[in-house]
Design a protein around this motif. Sequence first.
Motif, PDB file in Angstrom:
ATOM      1  N   LEU A  72       0.828  -1.206   0.000  1.00  0.00           N
ATOM      2  CA  LEU A  72       0.000   0.000   0.000  1.00  0.00           C
ATOM      3  C   LEU A  72       0.867   1.263   0.000  1.00  0.00           C
ATOM      4  N   THR A  73       2.033   1.202   0.619  1.00  0.00           N
ATOM      5  CA  THR A  73       2.945   2.345   0.579  1.00  0.00           C
ATOM      6  C   THR A  73       3.434   2.589  -0.840  1.00  0.00           C
ATOM      7  N   ALA A  74       3.765   1.527  -1.558  1.00  0.00           N
ATOM      8  CA  ALA A  74       4.177   1.666  -2.960  1.00  0.00           C
ATOM      9  C   ALA A  74       3.054   2.281  -3.790  1.00  0.00           C
ATOM     10  N   GLU A  75       1.825   1.842  -3.574  1.00  0.00           N
ATOM     11  CA  GLU A  75       0.694   2.426  -4.285  1.00  0.00           C
ATOM     12  C   GLU A  75       0.517   3.898  -3.909  1.00  0.00           C
ATOM     13  N   GLY A  76       0.769   4.207  -2.638  1.00  0.00           N
ATOM     14  CA  GLY A  76       0.684   5.594  -2.197  1.00  0.00           C
ATOM     15  C   GLY A  76       1.693   6.483  -2.898  1.00  0.00           C
ATOM     16  N   TRP A  77       2.914   5.986  -3.068  1.00  0.00           N
ATOM     17  CA  TRP A  77       3.937   6.733  -3.804  1.00  0.00           C
ATOM     18  C   TRP A  77       3.479   6.994  -5.242  1.00  0.00           C
ATOM     19  N   GLU A  78       2.920   5.991  -5.885  1.00  0.00           N
ATOM     20  CA  GLU A  78       2.477   6.155  -7.268  1.00  0.00           C
ATOM     21  C   GLU A  78       1.355   7.181  -7.371  1.00  0.00           C
ATOM     22  N   ASP A  79       0.407   7.112  -6.449  1.00  0.00           N
ATOM     23  CA  ASP A  79      -0.716   8.057  -6.449  1.00  0.00           C
ATOM     24  C   ASP A  79      -0.237   9.482  -6.174  1.00  0.00           C
ATOM     25  N   TRP A  80       0.595   9.651  -5.136  1.00  0.00           N
ATOM     26  CA  TRP A  80       1.086  10.988  -4.785  1.00  0.00           C
ATOM     27  C   TRP A  80       1.929  11.575  -5.908  1.00  0.00           C
ATOM     28  N   SER A  81       2.826  10.786  -6.461  1.00  0.00           N
ATOM     29  CA  SER A  81       3.693  11.251  -7.531  1.00  0.00           C
ATOM     30  C   SER A  81       2.886  11.710  -8.741  1.00  0.00           C
ATOM     31  N   ALA A  82       1.911  10.922  -9.148  1.00  0.00           N
ATOM     32  CA  ALA A  82       1.105  11.273 -10.317  1.00  0.00           C
ATOM     33  C   ALA A  82       0.327  12.565 -10.080  1.00  0.00           C
ATOM     34  N   ALA A  83      -0.284  12.688  -8.898  1.00  0.00           N
ATOM     35  CA  ALA A  83      -1.071  13.887  -8.591  1.00  0.00           C
ATOM     36  C   ALA A  83      -0.180  15.123  -8.495  1.00  0.00           C
ATOM     37  N   LEU A  84       0.978  14.981  -7.859  1.00  0.00           N
ATOM     38  CA  LEU A  84       1.878  16.123  -7.712  1.00  0.00           C
ATOM     39  C   LEU A  84       2.434  16.552  -9.059  1.00  0.00           C
ATOM     40  N   ARG A  85       2.845  15.595  -9.876  1.00  0.00           N
ATOM     41  CA  ARG A  85       3.396  15.947 -11.190  1.00  0.00           C
ATOM     42  C   ARG A  85       2.346  16.600 -12.078  1.00  0.00           C
ATOM     43  N   ALA A  86       1.087  16.162 -11.941  1.00  0.00           N
ATOM     44  CA  ALA A  86       0.012  16.798 -12.700  1.00  0.00           C
ATOM     45  C   ALA A  86      -0.155  18.249 -12.254  1.00  0.00           C
ATOM     46  N   GLN A 117       0.895  20.664   0.675  1.00  0.00           N
ATOM     47  CA  GLN A 117      -0.532  20.392   0.543  1.00  0.00           C
ATOM     48  C   GLN A 117      -0.787  19.010  -0.061  1.00  0.00           C
ATOM     49  N   SER A 118       0.023  18.636  -1.029  1.00  0.00           N
ATOM     50  CA  SER A 118      -0.173  17.346  -1.691  1.00  0.00           C
ATOM     51  C   SER A 118       0.018  16.184  -0.722  1.00  0.00           C
ATOM     52  N   LEU A 119       0.895  16.350   0.254  1.00  0.00           N
ATOM     53  CA  LEU A 119       1.136  15.297   1.245  1.00  0.00           C
ATOM     54  C   LEU A 119       0.095  15.309   2.350  1.00  0.00           C
ATOM     55  N   VAL A 120      -0.215  16.491   2.871  1.00  0.00           N
ATOM     56  CA  VAL A 120      -1.185  16.589   3.966  1.00  0.00           C
ATOM     57  C   VAL A 120      -2.563  16.107   3.516  1.00  0.00           C
ATOM     58  N   ALA A 121      -2.860  16.232   2.231  1.00  0.00           N
ATOM     59  CA  ALA A 121      -4.131  15.744   1.695  1.00  0.00           C
ATOM     60  C   ALA A 121      -4.220  14.220   1.716  1.00  0.00           C
ATOM     61  N   ARG A 122      -3.105  13.550   2.032  1.00  0.00           N
ATOM     62  CA  ARG A 122      -3.046  12.085   2.046  1.00  0.00           C
ATOM     63  C   ARG A 122      -2.543  11.589   3.406  1.00  0.00           C
ATOM     64  N   PRO A 123      -3.356  11.709   4.457  1.00  0.00           N
ATOM     65  CA  PRO A 123      -2.898  11.332   5.803  1.00  0.00           C
ATOM     66  C   PRO A 123      -2.527   9.853   5.935  1.00  0.00           C
ATOM     67  N   PHE A 124      -3.248   8.985   5.243  1.00  0.00           N
ATOM     68  CA  PHE A 124      -2.908   7.555   5.307  1.00  0.00           C
ATOM     69  C   PHE A 124      -1.533   7.305   4.704  1.00  0.00           C
TER      70      PHE A 124
END
Length: 235
Positions: A72-86, A117-124
């Motif tokens: 789930l951490t790996a999936e979190g990295w993928e989700d955060w990275s994609a959203a931040l880069r967008a 903001q991109s990180l705080v929006a993802r507390p999990f």
Amino acid sequence: MLCVMSTPTPQRARSAAAKQQRERAILDAARALGADRSVREVTLTDIAAAVGMHKSAMLRYFETREQIFLALTAEGWEDWSAALRARLSEFTDVTDVTDVTEGDDAVRGTIAAVLAQSLVARPFFCDLLAQAPLNLERNVSLESVYAFKTVVLGEVAAVAAELCRLLAITERAAVDVIATATSMAGALLQMAAPGTRLRTLYETHPELAHALVDVEPQLTRILTALLNGLPPADR
């Protein structure tokens, strides 16, 4: 004669598709439990109960509880990275980040705020970031750690490329910024203790006001100071 019906026992997944479906159910259950409580409080028994499996049956799909959360951490990295880069891609160059007349410090402060903001929006995800090096990587196979690190390194490289483009900093500096942002986000979330009795204690005792961590503005200040101290890549 009274007929008692027993609860059906989930059958072992036979096909590759069924196995993937069962793994997805396990991951989704762990995500929901971790987001509702905290990662460190969720046991393998809790996850097994949520998907209607015996704990021993879970081991057919994942080595340990830690491997579930590491995935789930790996999936979190993928989700955060994609959203931040967008979000960062909306700025075609550094002058689009803010009014160029405000200077480079304002530009970097804006990027710091976007990162925070991109990180705080993802507390999990932030909770997972804190747990991964302390616990999750310590109770899985080396193959699992390798697979996890490979995902993380790929996402770090992708985000670093965007930071280099916008801020004209070196790749090494960009990687340092990402490491600081993600590690501090995880640590600050733990200190903030949202939704816990500790947080209630801090809020009801004025003498403990210093313990009331407000994660987003504090993380923004830390990242702004870091970015403002970085020299341009050509220096």
